[in-house]
Design a protein around this motif. Structure first.
Motif, short mmCIF file in Angstrom:
data_model
loop_
_atom_site.label_atom_id
_atom_site.label_comp_id
_atom_site.label_asym_id
_atom_site.label_seq_id
_atom_site.Cartn_x
_atom_site.Cartn_y
_atom_site.Cartn_z
N THR A 150 10.51 -6.68 -15.34
CA THR A 150 9.88 -7.69 -14.49
C THR A 150 10.92 -8.42 -13.65
OG1 THR A 150 10.00 -9.31 -16.27
CG2 THR A 150 7.97 -8.03 -16.07
N ASN A 151 12.20 -8.21 -13.93
CA ASN A 151 13.26 -8.84 -13.15
C ASN A 151 13.37 -8.14 -11.79
OD1 ASN A 151 13.85 -10.50 -15.29
ND2 ASN A 151 15.40 -9.12 -16.12
N PRO A 152 13.60 -8.91 -10.74
CA PRO A 152 13.72 -8.28 -9.42
C PRO A 152 15.01 -7.47 -9.31
CG PRO A 152 14.14 -10.63 -9.28
CD PRO A 152 13.68 -10.35 -10.68
N ASP A 153 14.94 -6.42 -8.56
CA ASP A 153 16.10 -5.57 -8.33
C ASP A 153 16.96 -6.24 -7.27
OD1 ASP A 153 17.94 -3.57 -8.15
OD2 ASP A 153 16.60 -2.15 -7.14
N SER A 154 18.14 -6.68 -7.67
CA SER A 154 19.00 -7.42 -6.75
C SER A 154 19.55 -6.54 -5.64
CB SER A 154 20.15 -8.09 -7.52
OG SER A 154 20.93 -7.10 -8.16
N PRO A 158 20.65 -21.13 -1.87
CA PRO A 158 20.03 -22.37 -1.37
C PRO A 158 19.33 -22.11 -0.03
CG PRO A 158 22.28 -22.78 -2.09
CD PRO A 158 22.08 -21.30 -2.14
N GLY A 159 18.14 -22.63 0.10
CA GLY A 159 17.38 -22.46 1.34
C GLY A 159 16.50 -21.23 1.34
N GLU A 160 16.62 -20.34 0.36
CA GLU A 160 15.80 -19.12 0.31
C GLU A 160 14.49 -19.32 -0.44
OE1 GLU A 160 16.20 -15.96 1.53
OE2 GLU A 160 17.88 -16.70 2.69
N ALA A 161 14.40 -20.35 -1.27
CA ALA A 161 13.20 -20.58 -2.07
C ALA A 161 12.11 -21.23 -1.22
CB ALA A 161 13.52 -21.47 -3.27
N SER A 162 10.87 -21.04 -1.61
CA SER A 162 9.76 -21.66 -0.90
C SER A 162 9.74 -23.15 -1.20
CB SER A 162 8.44 -21.00 -1.32
OG SER A 162 8.25 -21.18 -2.70
N PRO A 163 9.11 -23.96 -0.34
CA PRO A 163 9.07 -25.40 -0.57
C PRO A 163 8.28 -25.74 -1.83
CG PRO A 163 7.68 -24.81 1.28
CD PRO A 163 8.43 -23.58 0.88
N ALA A 164 8.58 -26.88 -2.41
CA ALA A 164 7.92 -27.31 -3.63
C ALA A 164 6.47 -27.70 -3.35
CB ALA A 164 8.67 -28.50 -4.23
N GLU A 165 5.68 -27.82 -4.41
CA GLU A 165 4.27 -28.17 -4.25
C GLU A 165 4.09 -29.57 -3.68
OE1 GLU A 165 2.16 -27.67 -7.87
OE2 GLU A 165 2.88 -25.65 -8.18
N THR A 198 16.01 -9.19 -0.89
CA THR A 198 16.89 -10.04 -0.08
C THR A 198 16.91 -11.45 -0.64
OG1 THR A 198 15.08 -10.63 1.38
CG2 THR A 198 16.40 -8.74 2.02
N GLY A 199 18.03 -12.13 -0.45
CA GLY A 199 18.15 -13.51 -0.86
C GLY A 199 18.62 -13.70 -2.29
N SER A 217 20.21 -15.09 -9.15
CA SER A 217 19.79 -16.42 -8.70
C SER A 217 19.49 -16.39 -7.21
CB SER A 217 20.87 -17.45 -9.01
OG SER A 217 22.06 -17.13 -8.31
N VAL A 218 18.83 -17.43 -6.73
CA VAL A 218 18.41 -17.50 -5.33
C VAL A 218 19.38 -18.40 -4.58
CG1 VAL A 218 16.52 -18.15 -3.79
CG2 VAL A 218 16.02 -17.19 -6.02
#
Length: 76
Positions: A5-9, A23-30, A13-14, A20-21
């Motif tokens: 279930t881990n993403p293939d690095s 900075p700036g690649e994650a979607s905004p918080a709720e 992308t990102g 880890s992701v």
């Protein structure tokens, strides 16, 4: 064949080498969506209304009086 279930690095992308992701690649918080949706205009009163509460109290007093009278009849 094993699936993970881990993403293939290598193909995602990102992602940094440790998975880890950046900075700036994650979607905004709720929290940024707090103003979305229709405005709430109906806010009902929280708590008991006077009439149902009075009716319940009268019913409790009547039941208590019945059992008190019943106990007195059994004692006499």
């Amino acid at each position: 064949m094993t699936t993970s279930t881990n993403p293939d690095s290598q193909r995602t992308t990102g992602l940094e080498p440790g998975g880890s992701v950046q900075p700036g690649e994650a979607s905004p918080a709720e929290g940024s969506m707090s103003g979305a949706g229709p405005q709430e205009t109906y806010n009902p009163f929280k708590g008991w209304a006077r009439a149902p509460l009075t009716l319940i109290l009268v019913l409790v007093v009547l039941v208590a009086a019945f059992f008190l009278a019943y106990a007195l009849v059994l004692l006499l």
